[in-house]
Scaffold this active site. Structure first.
Site, PDB file in Angstrom:
ATOM      1  N   THR A 132       0.530  -1.125  -0.077  1.00  0.00           N
ATOM      2  CA  THR A 132       0.271  -0.208  -0.065  1.00  0.00           C
ATOM      3  C   THR A 132       0.475   1.552  -0.060  1.00  0.00           C
ATOM      4  O   THR A 132       1.972   1.138   0.462  1.00  0.00           O
ATOM      5  CB  THR A 132      -1.469  -0.006   1.499  1.00  0.00           C
ATOM      6  OG1 THR A 132      -1.175   1.173   1.134  1.00  0.00           O
ATOM      7  CG2 THR A 132      -0.400  -0.846   2.349  1.00  0.00           C
ATOM      8  N   ASP A 133      -0.044   1.929  -0.495  1.00  0.00           N
ATOM      9  CA  ASP A 133       0.732   3.905  -0.309  1.00  0.00           C
ATOM     10  C   ASP A 133       1.324   4.122   1.042  1.00  0.00           C
ATOM     11  O   ASP A 133       1.900   4.810   1.269  1.00  0.00           O
ATOM     12  CB  ASP A 133       0.493   5.102  -0.983  1.00  0.00           C
ATOM     13  CG  ASP A 133      -1.502   5.230  -0.961  1.00  0.00           C
ATOM     14  OD1 ASP A 133      -1.726   4.386   0.261  1.00  0.00           O
ATOM     15  OD2 ASP A 133      -1.465   5.778  -1.543  1.00  0.00           O
ATOM     16  N   GLU A 134       0.109   3.452   2.220  1.00  0.00           N
ATOM     17  CA  GLU A 134       0.129   4.036   3.111  1.00  0.00           C
ATOM     18  C   GLU A 134       1.130   3.728   4.443  1.00  0.00           C
ATOM     19  O   GLU A 134       1.558   4.526   5.369  1.00  0.00           O
ATOM     20  CB  GLU A 134      -1.089   3.537   4.280  1.00  0.00           C
ATOM     21  CG  GLU A 134      -2.245   3.636   3.252  1.00  0.00           C
ATOM     22  CD  GLU A 134      -3.639   3.625   4.033  1.00  0.00           C
ATOM     23  OE1 GLU A 134      -3.545   3.535   5.048  1.00  0.00           O
ATOM     24  OE2 GLU A 134      -5.033   2.913   3.896  1.00  0.00           O
ATOM     25  N   TYR A 158      -1.938  -0.301  11.015  1.00  0.00           N
ATOM     26  CA  TYR A 158      -1.969  -0.906   9.923  1.00  0.00           C
ATOM     27  C   TYR A 158      -1.113  -0.729   8.680  1.00  0.00           C
ATOM     28  O   TYR A 158      -0.033  -2.055   8.245  1.00  0.00           O
ATOM     29  CB  TYR A 158      -3.149  -0.924   9.040  1.00  0.00           C
ATOM     30  CG  TYR A 158      -3.706  -1.328   7.299  1.00  0.00           C
ATOM     31  CD1 TYR A 158      -3.512  -2.320   6.954  1.00  0.00           C
ATOM     32  CD2 TYR A 158      -3.734   0.200   6.452  1.00  0.00           C
ATOM     33  CE1 TYR A 158      -3.438  -3.266   5.236  1.00  0.00           C
ATOM     34  CE2 TYR A 158      -3.144  -0.204   5.393  1.00  0.00           C
ATOM     35  CZ  TYR A 158      -3.403  -1.667   4.872  1.00  0.00           C
ATOM     36  OH  TYR A 158      -2.990  -1.581   3.058  1.00  0.00           O
ATOM     37  N   LYS A 162       2.068  -3.600   6.960  1.00  0.00           N
ATOM     38  CA  LYS A 162       2.533  -3.544   5.496  1.00  0.00           C
ATOM     39  C   LYS A 162       3.556  -2.977   5.619  1.00  0.00           C
ATOM     40  O   LYS A 162       4.841  -3.793   4.773  1.00  0.00           O
ATOM     41  CB  LYS A 162       1.683  -2.980   5.135  1.00  0.00           C
ATOM     42  CG  LYS A 162      -0.144  -3.725   4.876  1.00  0.00           C
ATOM     43  CD  LYS A 162      -0.087  -4.625   4.371  1.00  0.00           C
ATOM     44  CE  LYS A 162      -0.008  -4.870   3.413  1.00  0.00           C
ATOM     45  NZ  LYS A 162      -0.300  -6.077   2.322  1.00  0.00           N
TER      46      LYS A 162
END
Ligand code: NAD
Ligand code: TYD
Length: 354
Positions: A132-134, A158, A162
């Site tokens: 993810t970009d997060e 989260y 990741k």
């Protein structure tokens, strides 16, 4: 054949449906069927011998090793994860278990399998990790979008889990030479997304006259990509991506949350002129540690791998709303007691804040 993990979830099931529609290659789908895993997403494949479903955990090394030995996949695509930021705030444990330990164990089973392959099969093998970009953290207004070189600065349990899995995947390439690929994608939307995430939650709530809870001032920005465009990017990276590389995937579609919610209301109003939707918008208490802005610079995948999204936000959001309107039974079936309990827990303190 290929092994897909988490293929009963939102993106994984879209990926499997697209893959089987476009290729003769079989898929083994390993999924734990958590609250987010739903075999109804794959009901159109019932009886299709090219889809082999296995109920299990990516952290079960014995099971994964057995599957690898039995099916001899040429690639693994790892979608399996706990994926909802709000749930990670209420209870991070499952995120650590699956996203970190689970990925580690999947990598261990993969390493042993890959080491024993013949030279050509070993060279051609790929482990594609869907991220993810997060992991890059939050941008301020006007700051350039995330490139693959942006430092990792995850802010939620989260995104931290990741990020941790991304680092493990990277280390398995650097240390053991495992041919890995990592993709970091922006927010997805489209068919089969569980109605805990912004877009399906707002559609489902609006259809039943429930309030549309906008966190904080609603000016947080996300970069939105229609799910089948994410799937086409993954297929492209798998086919021609360079082992060891990471690829950012995004649609150049930055939008503040409140605009998304208003657009959903506008489109529903177009379809149901006699109903009212905009008055359901309710500003509620903000998410703790809420990232202000994500934006993806997708230049690398566009230039090096010649990938481009097929949908704009305008076409994608219409398709998405139509899908939810046409799949009321799917919505009813996922709104179990556990789903209602989640809403209760997450939105309990959500009194109007403005
Ligand atoms: P999802 O929550 O809808 O689906 C996750 C799937 O993984 C479910 O089917 C679940 O049963 C399965 N799963 C969970 N734990 C497992 C385990 N231990 N073993 C086997 N299966 C397990 O998630 P999604 O939105 O489809 O996301 C898929 C992947 O894409 C995730 O890795 C997520 O981090 C990443 N991603 C998602 C988005 C997004 O906007 N949804 C954006 C970028 C990246
Ligand atoms: P979400 O779909 O949970 O994805 P992520 O947190 O991974 O980006 O949320 C998207 C944005 O919408 C995020 O800024 C939080 C916001 N949001 C709301 O304002 N209200 C809601 O009820 C939800 C679920 C999200």
């Amino acid at each position: 054949m290929i092994l897909v993990t988490g293929g009963a979830g939102f993106i994984g099931s879209n990926f499997i449906l697209d893959w089987l529609a476009q290729s003769d290659e079989k898929i083994v789908n390993l999924d734990k069927l958590t609250y987010a895993g739903n075999l109804q997403n794959l009901s159109s494949l019932t009886g299709n011998p090219r889809h082999i479903f296995v109920h299990g955990d990516i952290g079960d090394i014995e099971l994964v090793s057995r599957l690898l030995a039995q099916y001899q996949p040429r690639a693994i695509i790892n979608f399996a994860a706990e994926s909802h930021v709000d749930r990670s705030i209420h209870g991070p444990e499952d995120f650590i278990q699956t996203n970190i330990l689970g990925t580690f164990r999947l990598l261990e089973a993969t390493r042993a399998y890959w080491n024993a392959l013949e030279t050509a099969a070993k060279q051609n093998f790929r482990f594609l990790h869907v991220s993810t970009d997060e992991v890059y953290g939050s941008l301020i207004q006007n700051e350039p979008a995330f490139t693959e070189e942006h430092r990792y600065e995850p802010n939620s349990p989260y995104s931290a889990s990741k990020a941790s899995s991304d680092h493990l995947v990277r280390a398995y390439h650097h240390t053991y030479g495992l041919p890995v690929l990592t993709t970091n994608c922006s927010n997805n939307y489209g068919p089969f997304q569980f109605p805990e995430k912004l877009i399906p939650l707002m559609i489902v709530n609006a259809l039943t006259g429930k309030s549309l809870p906008v966190y904080g001032d609603g000016l947080q920005v996300r970069d939105w990509l229609y799910v089948t465009d994410h799937c086409s990017a993954i297929r492209r990276v798998l086919a021609v991506g360079d082992p060891g590389e990471t690829y950012n995937i995004g649609g150049w579609n930055e939008k503040p949350n409140i605009e998304i919610v208003q657009t959903i209301c506008d489109l529903l109003k177009e379809l149901y002129p006699d109903s009212m939707f905009h008055h359901l918008i309710t500003y509620v208490k903000d998410r703790p540690g809420h990232d202000r802005r994500y934006a993806i610079n997708a230049t690398k995948i566009e230039r090096e791998l010649n990938w481009k999204p097929a949908e704009t936000f305008e076409t994608g959001i219409r398709k998405t709303i139509h899908w939810y309107l046409e799949n009321r039974q799917w919505i009813a079936d996922v709104q179990t007691g556990a789903y209602r309990e989640w809403l209760e827990k997450n939105y309990a303190e959500s009194q109007s804040s403005q």
